[in-house]
Structure formats: structure tokens, C-alpha cells
Write a protein that holds these residues in place. Sequence first.
Motif, short mmCIF file in Angstrom:
data_model
loop_
_atom_site.label_atom_id
_atom_site.label_comp_id
_atom_site.label_asym_id
_atom_site.label_seq_id
_atom_site.Cartn_x
_atom_site.Cartn_y
_atom_site.Cartn_z
N ARG A 105 -32.32 2.15 -7.28
CA ARG A 105 -32.80 2.40 -8.64
C ARG A 105 -34.13 1.74 -8.99
O ARG A 105 -34.94 2.35 -9.67
CB ARG A 105 -31.71 2.10 -9.67
N ILE A 156 -41.14 6.92 -10.48
CA ILE A 156 -41.30 7.71 -11.70
C ILE A 156 -42.36 7.10 -12.62
O ILE A 156 -43.28 7.78 -13.08
CB ILE A 156 -39.94 7.85 -12.43
N HIS A 205 -32.40 9.51 -17.42
CA HIS A 205 -31.07 9.72 -16.84
C HIS A 205 -30.98 9.08 -15.45
O HIS A 205 -30.68 9.76 -14.49
CB HIS A 205 -30.76 11.22 -16.69
N LEU A 206 -31.27 7.81 -15.36
CA LEU A 206 -31.15 7.14 -14.05
C LEU A 206 -29.72 7.28 -13.55
O LEU A 206 -28.78 7.20 -14.33
CB LEU A 206 -31.51 5.67 -14.16
N LYS A 259 -37.68 13.16 -17.86
CA LYS A 259 -36.26 13.52 -17.94
C LYS A 259 -35.44 12.64 -17.00
O LYS A 259 -34.40 12.12 -17.35
CB LYS A 259 -36.06 14.98 -17.51
N SER A 260 -35.96 12.47 -15.78
CA SER A 260 -35.21 11.70 -14.79
C SER A 260 -35.11 10.24 -15.18
O SER A 260 -34.10 9.60 -14.92
CB SER A 260 -35.89 11.77 -13.42
N ASP A 317 -38.74 15.86 -5.02
CA ASP A 317 -38.00 14.62 -5.27
C ASP A 317 -38.99 13.58 -5.79
O ASP A 317 -40.20 13.79 -5.74
CB ASP A 317 -37.23 14.14 -4.02
N HIS A 318 -38.44 12.48 -6.28
CA HIS A 318 -39.33 11.49 -6.92
C HIS A 318 -40.19 10.75 -5.92
O HIS A 318 -41.33 10.40 -6.20
CB HIS A 318 -38.49 10.51 -7.75
N TYR A 352 -40.56 16.72 -15.78
CA TYR A 352 -39.63 16.42 -14.67
C TYR A 352 -39.40 14.92 -14.55
O TYR A 352 -38.27 14.44 -14.42
CB TYR A 352 -40.22 17.01 -13.38
N LEU A 381 -36.55 4.20 -7.79
CA LEU A 381 -36.68 5.36 -8.68
C LEU A 381 -37.57 5.00 -9.88
O LEU A 381 -38.42 5.79 -10.29
CB LEU A 381 -35.30 5.81 -9.18
#
Length: 449
Positions: A73, A80, A61-62, A57-58, A385-386, A54, A76
Motif C-alpha cells: 500500500r 498514485i 479506495h485503497l 478514484k483508486s 495498472d498504477h 483513474y 500504491l
Amino acid sequence: MDPSSASSTIPTVTQRDQWMVESQVFQIFQLFSSIPQTAQSLMLELQRDNHITYLTKSLSHLPPSFSVLDANRPWLCYWIIHSIALLGESLDYQIQHNAIDFLNRCQDPNGGYAGGPGQMPHLATTYAAVNALITLGGQKALASINRDKLYGFLRRMKQPNGGFRMHDEGEIDARACYTAISVASVLNILDDELIKNVGDYILSCQTYEGGIAGEPGAEAHGGYTFCGLAAMVLIGEVNRLDLPRLVDWVVFRQGKECGFQGRTNKLVDGCYSFWQGGAVALLQRLYSVVEEQLAEASQISPKSDVAEEEQESLYGTSRNATCHFTHGGTGEPGFSDFKNIGYNFINEWRARDPLFHSIALQQYILLCSQEQEGGLRDKPGKRRDHYHTCYCLSGLSLCQYSWSKNPDSPPLPKVVLGPYSNLLEPIHPLYNIVLERYREAHEFFFVES
Ligand SMILES: CC(C)=CCC/C(C)=C/CC/C(C)=C/COP(=O)(O)OP(=O)(O)O
Ligand SMILES: [Zn+2]
């Protein structure tokens, strides 16, 4: 809740909301206790591979620049990258390269990091970017941080009342104090000018309940309590807070659902496993100061067996309000080296027993916050969610190591709920960075430079 936007709403939780959450959580616990032990072990298993899938993958694909998450960002990246590090996984070289390059493009020519390239630098995204780069580690990531310019940005955010603004003309709050002090501390650019009056500001945010609010006069909240407490430790003024009252407030935020709520009369939420769990973890190590304050209040000599001098060098002493370690009170330079507080805090590990129920919290995280397909969430019925993945895993790591006296000795199996393969990497509780990555950064910014 989103840590980069911070206004506290008036609690709107009804008794019905509370019953709904309780009944969902208790159904899960009931199911768990009714099944055979082998099935229970499966339910308690950390779905490591699914979480890694999970998360990775994220990261590749930011969200593109037009996304609503545009200004988030660096967060994120941190959520992650930190989660992956907690899970003990390393990142593909190309992904690391892309992340360093992206964060570098968020770095403002005048210092600090913005939410995206060309945007306005912000303290929250600066904290996220710095923590992400430290977690990525290595010469390229660490050397990409322009510390001179960053120091200039921090000075520009500094306010006469001791607090910091989140950004030019932005809000002043306990979050801004923590993010500024945390990055300055970890990058070895903390000085008296940055520290000046921060303690006064945070002290004015401690409420009648004992927790810390975002700003003076507001409601005590777990997120701000972690920020205020960690900042006070990092500037060597933690003894100025009313610690017994703080302990009292935070331990009562762990509810019968086994997880923590963020504030009185609100719902349990997995992310507070770190914000509240982190505050309790800090208090556990500060317990001799708590005892000292209690003893002072009742005129009984402290029970602590920790040498008094050692205590003073780390946390100051509560016996006088303007103690030698208190910056801003007397205007005198401190005798102790506040630059090394973060480092000493982790090395001088002398944990008492945890002040919260660490097995219960692990149970909430694994059974109620974890999605079997990967990712973690606030509570049953919410989506992964992250942000929640990051802070649930950070809280889980804190629980697993909460009985360890020494940061480098692995926890006993009985304190890790579920199979021992659930064990995560330990974190530095003041910065929320995986310990090994923190140590590399310390070597880089303190020893080599
Ligand atoms: C390092 C950094 C930037 C830290 C941020 C700390 C943090 C989590 C602050 C909380 C902010 C806030 C107003 C939450 C209330 O949300 P809510 O009303 O949705 O949630 P609640 O019902 O649980 O209180
Ligand atoms: Zn949450």
C-alpha cells in the motif's frame, strides 16, 4: 514486474512472442501514419483528465487489509500520488490527510515503513512512503517522518559487504542499496557509515554486458541499473563504474518498437521508460565523466568543456581509483560534501543532447502504453495498472525535458510529442520526485532543520 519482490527469472521470450509484440506495435504505428494530421494529434494527446480520474478514484479506495496488495500500500500511495503530481494536479485535503495518516500507521516504532500497519519494515516500502510524503508536501507530511528512527533502521539493514538487506533477514541487492541511499540522501541523514563499501558492492554487480544486475553474478537489468547508477551518483562514486560500457548497454535497450526493454532479448515494456530512460538521463548529465573515461582508455585528452574542478566536486575523477571523493576506498574522509550531491546534480544542469531517441519513446508511451480511458500499461494487450502509470508518466516527463539545458526553462514545443498541453511536471531524476516537491523537502530537511 513488482519492484518489492525481486528475483530475476530466466528469459523465456520466444521469437514468436517478439513478433507478436512487434506486429501489434507496428499496426498501431501504421494506423497512426495513415490518418490525417488532426486525427494524429488526437491520438497523441495525453488523456490528462482520464488519468487523473483513474488515479484519484483508486486513492480514495485503497485496497482493504485483507487484499493481496496489502503489503504494497505505500507503493500504491507513491505510484498514485506521484502520478497525480506529474500531471500537475493537487489532491483534495481529506485525501491528503488520510494518506499521511495511513503512512504514519505504516511507520515502525523502530524506524522505517512497512507495507501495512503492524507489518515488518521494508526498504522498498520505506522508499515509497518517504517519496509519497515528500510529494504530498507540507509541514504535517514532512514532519511525520521520524528521521532518527529511520536512520537506525538503515543502519540495521547495512551489511558488512557494503550492501543493504531489504528487511530483517531479507535479500541483499542493488535495489536495497538504492532505496537506502535515496531516502538517506533526501532526508539529510546520509553519512560515512551508510556509504561505507556501497560502491564496492554495486561495482561487483556491473556485468560483462555493461548494465547492472541485482546481485553479483546475475543478469544486467534496467531496474537494477537505474538503482545502481543512481546510488553511485548519490554517494559520489559514479566514476568507479565502467560508464562507456554502461552507456553502450542501456542505449541498445531501446528497440524498434521505440520503447525500452528491461534486458537483452526480452520484450519492450512501458515501465522501462523510467528505469532505462532514467539511467540514460543520468548518464546524459554525467557525459563529461564518460568522455573522461573514454579519453583515459584511448590516451586522448577529454573533449569536455566543463571545468575539471567542477566535475571532480560532483562526480569524483576517474584518473585514480581511490580519488578524494571515493568513500570506502581509502578510509579517508571525503573533501567534497556528498550530502549535497542530489541538490547540486539538478542545479548544475548541463545537459548534452539526449543519448536516446526521446521522440520515439514518447511515441511508444502515448500510442502503445496509454489507455484512452485513463491509466498506462506495459504494452498493447496488457491492462493498465498504477505501477505502469507511474513509471510511464515518469519516463514521459524525462523525455519532454531531455533537451533542456536548464531545469527551470520550459521545453521547446518541438521536443514535446503531441500537443504542448501534454507537458508534465519535471522530476528529480535521482529520486523520481517532482522537482518542485523535492525542492520543498530540501528546504525542510537541509535548511530549516
Ligand atoms: C526502487 C526500486 C524498488 C526499484 C526496483 C527496480 C526494478 C524494476 C527491478 C527489476 C526486478 C526484476 C527481477 C524484474 C524482472 O521482471 P520480469 O522478468 O517480469 O521482466 P522483464 O521480462 O522485463 O525482465
Ligand atoms: Zn513493466
